[in-house]
Design an enzyme around this catalytic site. Structure first.
Site, PDB file in Angstrom:
ATOM      1  N   HIS A  22      -5.499  -9.607  16.308  1.00 65.30           N
ATOM      2  CA  HIS A  22      -4.038  -9.983  16.649  1.00 65.30           C
ATOM      3  C   HIS A  22      -3.452 -11.409  16.474  1.00 65.30           C
ATOM      4  O   HIS A  22      -2.783 -11.644  17.149  1.00 65.30           O
ATOM      5  CB  HIS A  22      -3.862  -9.344  17.780  1.00 65.30           C
ATOM      6  CG  HIS A  22      -3.537  -7.687  18.049  1.00 65.30           C
ATOM      7  ND1 HIS A  22      -2.416  -7.206  17.819  1.00 65.30           N
ATOM      8  CD2 HIS A  22      -4.842  -6.967  18.168  1.00 65.30           C
ATOM      9  CE1 HIS A  22      -2.635  -5.612  17.998  1.00 65.30           C
ATOM     10  NE2 HIS A  22      -4.063  -5.560  18.175  1.00 65.30           N
ATOM     11  N   GLY A 111     -10.196   1.844  11.472  1.00 66.30           N
ATOM     12  CA  GLY A 111      -9.922   0.614  11.891  1.00 66.30           C
ATOM     13  C   GLY A 111     -10.912  -0.557  10.844  1.00 66.30           C
ATOM     14  O   GLY A 111     -11.043  -1.601  10.951  1.00 66.30           O
ATOM     15  N   ASP A 159      -6.794  -7.720   6.019  1.00 62.35           N
ATOM     16  CA  ASP A 159      -7.487  -6.986   5.327  1.00 62.35           C
ATOM     17  C   ASP A 159      -7.593  -7.112   3.738  1.00 62.35           C
ATOM     18  O   ASP A 159      -8.718  -6.998   3.280  1.00 62.35           O
ATOM     19  CB  ASP A 159      -6.780  -5.474   5.696  1.00 62.35           C
ATOM     20  CG  ASP A 159      -6.585  -5.115   7.208  1.00 62.35           C
ATOM     21  OD1 ASP A 159      -7.295  -5.886   8.025  1.00 62.35           O
ATOM     22  OD2 ASP A 159      -6.050  -4.171   7.530  1.00 62.35           O
TER      23      ASP A 159
HETATM   24  P1  ADP Z   1      -7.128   2.181   7.882  1.00 63.28           P
HETATM   25  O1  ADP Z   1      -7.445   1.479   9.226  1.00 63.28           O
HETATM   26  O2  ADP Z   1      -8.186   3.099   7.318  1.00 63.28           O
HETATM   27  O3  ADP Z   1      -6.500   1.322   6.838  1.00 63.28           O
HETATM   28  P2  ADP Z   1      -4.473   3.294   7.615  1.00 63.28           P
HETATM   29  O4  ADP Z   1      -3.657   4.292   8.094  1.00 63.28           O
HETATM   30  O5  ADP Z   1      -3.964   1.786   7.364  1.00 63.28           O
HETATM   31  O6  ADP Z   1      -5.893   3.470   8.052  1.00 63.28           O
HETATM   32  O7  ADP Z   1      -4.567   3.901   6.116  1.00 63.28           O
HETATM   33  C1  ADP Z   1      -5.077   4.967   5.710  1.00 63.28           C
HETATM   34  C2  ADP Z   1      -4.303   5.753   4.686  1.00 63.28           C
HETATM   35  O8  ADP Z   1      -4.745   5.280   3.365  1.00 63.28           O
HETATM   36  C3  ADP Z   1      -4.662   7.120   4.581  1.00 63.28           C
HETATM   37  O9  ADP Z   1      -3.887   7.920   5.512  1.00 63.28           O
HETATM   38  C4  ADP Z   1      -4.217   7.396   3.222  1.00 63.28           C
HETATM   39  O10 ADP Z   1      -2.947   7.689   2.892  1.00 63.28           O
HETATM   40  C5  ADP Z   1      -4.722   6.066   2.409  1.00 63.28           C
HETATM   41  N1  ADP Z   1      -6.154   6.458   2.103  1.00 63.28           N
HETATM   42  C6  ADP Z   1      -7.216   5.778   2.254  1.00 63.28           C
HETATM   43  N2  ADP Z   1      -8.340   6.203   1.547  1.00 63.28           N
HETATM   44  C7  ADP Z   1      -7.921   6.843   0.709  1.00 63.28           C
HETATM   45  C8  ADP Z   1      -8.373   7.922  -0.219  1.00 63.28           C
HETATM   46  N3  ADP Z   1      -9.896   7.963  -0.428  1.00 63.28           N
HETATM   47  N4  ADP Z   1      -7.751   8.444  -0.865  1.00 63.28           N
HETATM   48  C9  ADP Z   1      -6.388   8.730  -0.631  1.00 63.28           C
HETATM   49  N5  ADP Z   1      -5.781   7.913   0.293  1.00 63.28           N
HETATM   50  C10 ADP Z   1      -6.470   7.040   1.041  1.00 63.28           C
HETATM   51 MG    MG Z   2      -5.021   0.126   6.956  1.00 61.02          MG
END
Ligand code: ADP
Ligand code: MG
Length: 367
Positions: A22, A111, A159
Site C-alpha cells: 500500500h 494476490g 504489478d
Molecule cells: P489478481 O490478483 O490475480 O490480479 P484480479 O482481480 O486483479 O486478480 O484479476 C483477475 C482477473 O484477470 C480474472 O478475473 C480474469 O478476468 C483476468 N484473468 C487472469 N488470468 C486470466 C486467464 N488466464 N484467462 C482469462 N482471464 C484472466
Molecule cells: Mg490484479
C-alpha cells in the site's frame, strides 16, 4: 492462426511483493519480483475481419474490433486483453486485428497479479507483432492504463512494472513517484535460504471497498500534513495527527517505506539475507495493527510459519486474503510448510497451497 511472420508466442509473469504494501499509491517504494508462473500469449494477424481472443481458462472466445475498441465495449475477462489493445493504440502505436490465445498458470485472485500478467503478455505481443520498441516501462504504463481505465480497477503501477522489469535472481526496487527501477540481487539459494509463497485461499471479502477506504485515508493524512503524498511525510509529523485511524494508516505507509529502503540497503551491501527477517515480521505487524488489512487466514499462516521456524514472514499483496511469504532455511522449508498446514487443519480450513518463490525473468518473447 495465420502463419505470418508477425505471429509468435510471448509471456509475462505474475509477481510477489517482498515488501512495500500500500505504498504504491502514496508515491512510495515497493520491492517485488517476477515469479516463474506466467501468462503465455500466442498471437498473430486475425483470420477474420475482427479480433478474436480465447483463454484456456475461459469457456468462450470473445470478439472485438482493435481499430475502434473503447472502454465499455468489452466486459469480463477479455477487457484485460482488449484494454491493452486500446491503451497501446491510444499511446500512438499501430494495431491490426489479431487472433490471440491466452494460457496462464498464475492463480487468479491470489494476490499474485494474474491480471497484470495478462496485460503485459498482450503488451509485449502487440509490440512484437508491430515491430515497435516501446520499452518495459512504456509497456507497463500501457498495461496499467488498461487496468485503470478500461477494466476500471484503480490500482497502482507495481504489478505491471514487476511483470515487465523482473529478472532471474533479482528484486525490482521501484520508486513509484517517477517509475525509476533498480534491480537488487536476491540470491537465496547461495545463502541456503528459501522463500515460500503460501496461498492462503482465504475467501476474499470486501477487498475492493476496503482498498478504496485505505486510499481515501491516506489522502486525508497527506492533506492534513500538507504534503503532496505520504511519501513526503516523516514519522514525527505523522505522530501528531489527532485522528487515531488516520494516524495509524499514515504510520503504516511511512514505516513501510522505511522498511523497503532498509531491506534494499541490507541486500545491496551484501548482508546475510536472514537479516531482512525482522523487517518482514514488522511489516506484517504494521499491516495487521495499523493498516488493518489482514484476516485470520493470513495471520494464522504468518504466526504458524514463524512458529515452524521461518526467519521472517508477512502477508504480501493488497490484503483481506491472498498470499503470505515466509523466508526460511532451505532445510526447514518442509517443516515451515507443514506447520502452516497443521494450523489450517486445526481450524478446519482448506489446506493452503505452498510453492517456492523464485525471482524469475520479466515479460518477453518465447518464439
Ligand atoms: P489478481 O490478483 O490475480 O490480479 P484480479 O482481480 O486483479 O486478480 O484479476 C483477475 C482477473 O484477470 C480474472 O478475473 C480474469 O478476468 C483476468 N484473468 C487472469 N488470468 C486470466 C486467464 N488466464 N484467462 C482469462 N482471464 C484472466
Ligand atoms: Mg490484479
Amino acid at each position: 492462426m495465420s502463419e505470418s511472420s508477425a505471429s509468435g508466442v510471448w509471456f509475462a509473469p505474475g509477481r510477489v511483493n517482498l515488501i512495500g504494501e500500500h505504498t504504491d499509491y502514496n508515491d512510495g517504494f515497493v520491492l517485488p519480483f517476477a515469479l516463474p508462473r506466467r501468462a503465455v500469449v500466442t498471437a498473430g494477424p486475425a483470420a477474420g475481419p475482427r479480433s478474436r481472443v480465447r483463454s484456456a481458462q475461459q469457456d468462450a472466445p470473445v470478439e472485438f474490433t482493435a481499430a475502434t475498441v473503447r472502454p465499455g465495449d468489452v466486459p469480463g475477462w477479455a477487457a484485460y486483453v482488449a484494454g491493452t489493445v486500446w491503451a497501446f493504440r491510444e499511446a500512438g502505436y499501430p494495431v491490426s486485428e489479431l487472433d490471440l490465445e491466452l494460457d496462464s498458470d498464475v492463480p487468479v485472485g491470489a494476490g499474485l497479479s494474474s491480471s497484470a500478467a495478462v496485460e503485459c503478455a498482450v503488451g509485449v505481443a502487440l509490440a512484437g507483432m508491430s515491430g515497435v520498441d516501446v520499452g518495459p516501462t512504456g509497456l507497463a504504463r500501457i498495461a496499467r492504463r488498461a487496468e485503470n481505465e478500461f477494466v476500471g480497477a484503480p490500482t497502482g503501477g507495481m504489478d505491471q512494472m514487476a511483470a515487465m522489469h523482473g529478472r532471474a535472481g533479482q528484486l525490482v526496487f521501484l520508486d513509484t513517484r517517477d517509475d525509476t527501477v533498480e534491480l537488487v540481487p536476491f540470491d537465496l539459494a547461495a545463502h541456503g535460504l528459501d522463500l515460500l509463497v503460501i496461498d492462503t485461499r482465504a475467501p476474499h471479502s470486501h477487498a475492493d471497498g476496503e482498498y478504496g477506504a485505505r486510499r481515501a485515508d491516506c489522502e486525508r493524512a497527506a492533506a492534513a500534513l500538507g504534503v503532496p503524498a505520504l511519501r513526503d511525510a516523516g514519522l514525527p509529523e505523522v505522530e501528531t495527527l489527532t485522528d487515531d485511524r488516520i494516524r495509524r494508516r499514515a504510520r503504516h505507509v511511512v514505516t513501510e517505506n522505511d522498511r523497503v529502503r532498509a531491506v534494499v540497503e541490507l541486500l545491496r551491501s551484501g548482508a546475510d539475507p536472514r537479516e531482512i527477517g525482522p523487517l518482514l515480521d514488522a511489516s506484517h505487524v504494521s499491516m495487521r495493527d495499523d493498516f488493518e488489512i489482514t484476516v485470520p487466514h493470513v495471520d494464522v499462516a504468518v504466526e504458524s510459519a514463524r512458529a515452524g521456524g521461518a526467519v521472517g514472514a508477512r502477508m504480501t499483496g493488497g490484503g483481506f486474503g491472498g498470499c503470505v511469504i515466509a523466508l526460511c532455511e532451505t532445510g526447514a522449508a518442509a517443516a515451515v510448510a507443514g506447520a502452516v498446514e497443521k494450523a489450517y487443519a486445526g481450524h478446519g480450513w482448506e489446506p493452503p497451497v505452498v510453492f517456492p518463490g523464485i525471482p524469475s525473468d520479466g515479460a518477453g518473447r518465447l518464439t
